[in-house]
Scaffold this motif. Structure first.
Motif, short mmCIF file in Angstrom:
data_model
loop_
_atom_site.label_atom_id
_atom_site.label_comp_id
_atom_site.label_asym_id
_atom_site.label_seq_id
_atom_site.Cartn_x
_atom_site.Cartn_y
_atom_site.Cartn_z
N MET A 1 0.83 -1.21 0.00
CA MET A 1 0.00 0.00 0.00
C MET A 1 0.86 1.26 0.00
SD MET A 1 -3.06 -1.13 2.60
CE MET A 1 -3.58 0.53 2.89
N GLU A 2 1.94 1.25 0.76
CA GLU A 2 2.83 2.40 0.79
C GLU A 2 3.47 2.63 -0.57
OE1 GLU A 2 6.44 4.20 3.48
OE2 GLU A 2 6.22 2.04 3.36
N ALA A 3 3.87 1.57 -1.24
CA ALA A 3 4.46 1.70 -2.57
C ALA A 3 3.44 2.24 -3.56
CB ALA A 3 4.98 0.35 -3.05
N ALA A 4 2.19 1.78 -3.47
CA ALA A 4 1.15 2.26 -4.37
C ALA A 4 0.86 3.74 -4.13
CB ALA A 4 -0.12 1.44 -4.19
N LEU A 5 0.87 4.16 -2.89
CA LEU A 5 0.61 5.56 -2.57
C LEU A 5 1.77 6.46 -2.97
CD1 LEU A 5 -1.14 5.16 0.89
CD2 LEU A 5 -2.20 5.84 -1.27
N ALA A 6 2.96 5.91 -3.04
CA ALA A 6 4.14 6.71 -3.41
C ALA A 6 4.21 6.97 -4.91
CB ALA A 6 5.41 6.00 -2.95
N THR B 1 3.37 8.60 -8.22
CA THR B 1 2.77 9.89 -8.57
C THR B 1 1.94 9.77 -9.84
OG1 THR B 1 4.64 10.59 -9.92
CG2 THR B 1 4.74 11.10 -7.55
N GLU B 2 1.11 10.76 -10.06
CA GLU B 2 0.28 10.78 -11.26
C GLU B 2 1.15 10.84 -12.52
OE1 GLU B 2 -3.46 13.30 -13.13
OE2 GLU B 2 -2.69 13.80 -11.15
N ALA B 3 2.24 11.58 -12.45
CA ALA B 3 3.15 11.68 -13.61
C ALA B 3 3.75 10.31 -13.94
CB ALA B 3 4.26 12.69 -13.32
N ILE C 1 2.37 7.42 -13.38
CA ILE C 1 1.29 6.62 -13.98
C ILE C 1 1.14 6.99 -15.45
CG2 ILE C 1 -1.20 6.21 -13.96
CD1 ILE C 1 -1.05 6.60 -10.89
N HIS C 2 1.14 8.29 -15.75
CA HIS C 2 1.02 8.73 -17.14
C HIS C 2 2.21 8.26 -17.97
CE1 HIS C 2 -2.62 11.04 -16.80
NE2 HIS C 2 -2.14 11.70 -15.76
N ASP C 3 3.43 8.36 -17.41
CA ASP C 3 4.62 7.90 -18.13
C ASP C 3 4.53 6.42 -18.46
OD1 ASP C 3 5.72 10.41 -18.16
OD2 ASP C 3 7.08 10.05 -16.47
N ARG C 4 4.05 5.61 -17.50
CA ARG C 4 3.91 4.17 -17.75
C ARG C 4 2.89 3.90 -18.85
NH1 ARG C 4 3.56 2.22 -11.50
NH2 ARG C 4 5.68 2.78 -10.93
N ARG C 5 1.78 4.63 -18.81
CA ARG C 5 0.76 4.45 -19.84
C ARG C 5 1.29 4.83 -21.21
NH1 ARG C 5 -4.61 6.96 -16.93
NH2 ARG C 5 -5.01 5.18 -15.55
N ILE C 6 2.00 5.96 -21.28
CA ILE C 6 2.57 6.41 -22.55
C ILE C 6 3.58 5.40 -23.06
CG2 ILE C 6 4.06 8.16 -23.60
CD1 ILE C 6 2.59 10.21 -21.77
N SER C 7 4.44 4.89 -22.19
CA SER C 7 5.43 3.89 -22.60
C SER C 7 4.75 2.64 -23.12
CB SER C 7 6.34 3.54 -21.43
OG SER C 7 7.10 4.65 -21.05
N ARG C 8 3.70 2.19 -22.42
CA ARG C 8 2.98 1.01 -22.86
C ARG C 8 2.33 1.24 -24.22
NH1 ARG C 8 -1.35 0.72 -19.61
NH2 ARG C 8 -2.71 1.25 -21.31
N LEU C 9 1.71 2.41 -24.42
CA LEU C 9 1.08 2.72 -25.70
C LEU C 9 2.11 2.82 -26.82
CD1 LEU C 9 -1.61 5.29 -24.55
CD2 LEU C 9 -2.00 2.96 -25.39
N GLU C 10 3.26 3.42 -26.53
CA GLU C 10 4.32 3.50 -27.54
C GLU C 10 4.78 2.10 -27.95
OE1 GLU C 10 7.22 5.96 -25.63
OE2 GLU C 10 6.31 7.81 -26.38
N ALA C 11 4.94 1.21 -26.97
CA ALA C 11 5.36 -0.16 -27.28
C ALA C 11 4.29 -0.87 -28.11
CB ALA C 11 5.62 -0.93 -25.99
N GLU C 12 3.02 -0.65 -27.79
CA GLU C 12 1.94 -1.26 -28.58
C GLU C 12 1.92 -0.73 -30.00
OE1 GLU C 12 -1.76 -0.77 -26.51
OE2 GLU C 12 -1.10 -1.98 -24.81
N MET C 13 2.20 0.56 -30.16
CA MET C 13 2.25 1.16 -31.51
C MET C 13 3.40 0.56 -32.33
SD MET C 13 -0.22 3.26 -32.10
CE MET C 13 0.44 4.13 -33.49
N VAL C 14 4.56 0.40 -31.70
CA VAL C 14 5.70 -0.19 -32.40
C VAL C 14 5.36 -1.61 -32.83
CG1 VAL C 14 8.06 -1.04 -32.06
CG2 VAL C 14 7.45 1.27 -31.33
N GLY D 1 7.72 19.77 -18.28
CA GLY D 1 6.51 20.33 -17.70
C GLY D 1 6.63 20.49 -16.20
N PRO D 2 5.54 20.91 -15.57
CA PRO D 2 5.58 21.07 -14.11
C PRO D 2 5.77 19.73 -13.40
CG PRO D 2 3.34 21.35 -14.95
CD PRO D 2 4.24 21.21 -16.13
N PRO D 3 6.40 19.74 -12.23
CA PRO D 3 6.68 18.47 -11.52
C PRO D 3 5.45 17.77 -11.02
CG PRO D 3 7.44 20.36 -10.22
CD PRO D 3 6.90 20.89 -11.50
#
Length: 73
Positions: free
Chosen positions: A25-30, A32-34, A36-49, A71-73
């Motif tokens: 739970m502590e790891a999940a709370l640590a 950040t939203e950024a 999560i977005h980076d992971r999603r973008i990386s996954r989508l980029e890999a799917e596109m390739v 961008g902002p932190p």
């Protein structure tokens, strides 16, 4: 019934499981939203390739991560 609850509370395995859940739970709370977005973008980029390779299109150059990270932190 109370005896079984007390036995469970005295069990080291019970406390190890509880501790493992708290750590998860502590790891999940640590996260950040950024991140999560980076992971999603990386996954989508890999799917596109993968999709482009599957249909025979040439791969695109990797996007610059410095633009995304400016961008902002």
């Amino acid at each position: 019934m109370i005896g079984s609850t007390v036995r469970k509370l005295r069990s080291p395995a019970t406390w190890r499981r509880l501790w493992a859940r708290l750590v998860a739970m502590e790891a999940a709370l640590a996260t950040t939203e950024a991140e999560i977005h980076d992971r999603r973008i990386s996954r989508l980029e890999a799917e596109m390739v993968e999709a482009r390779a599957r249909i025979g299109l040439p791969t695109l150059a990797a996007p610059s991560r410095s633009v995304a990270s400016s961008g902002p932190p």
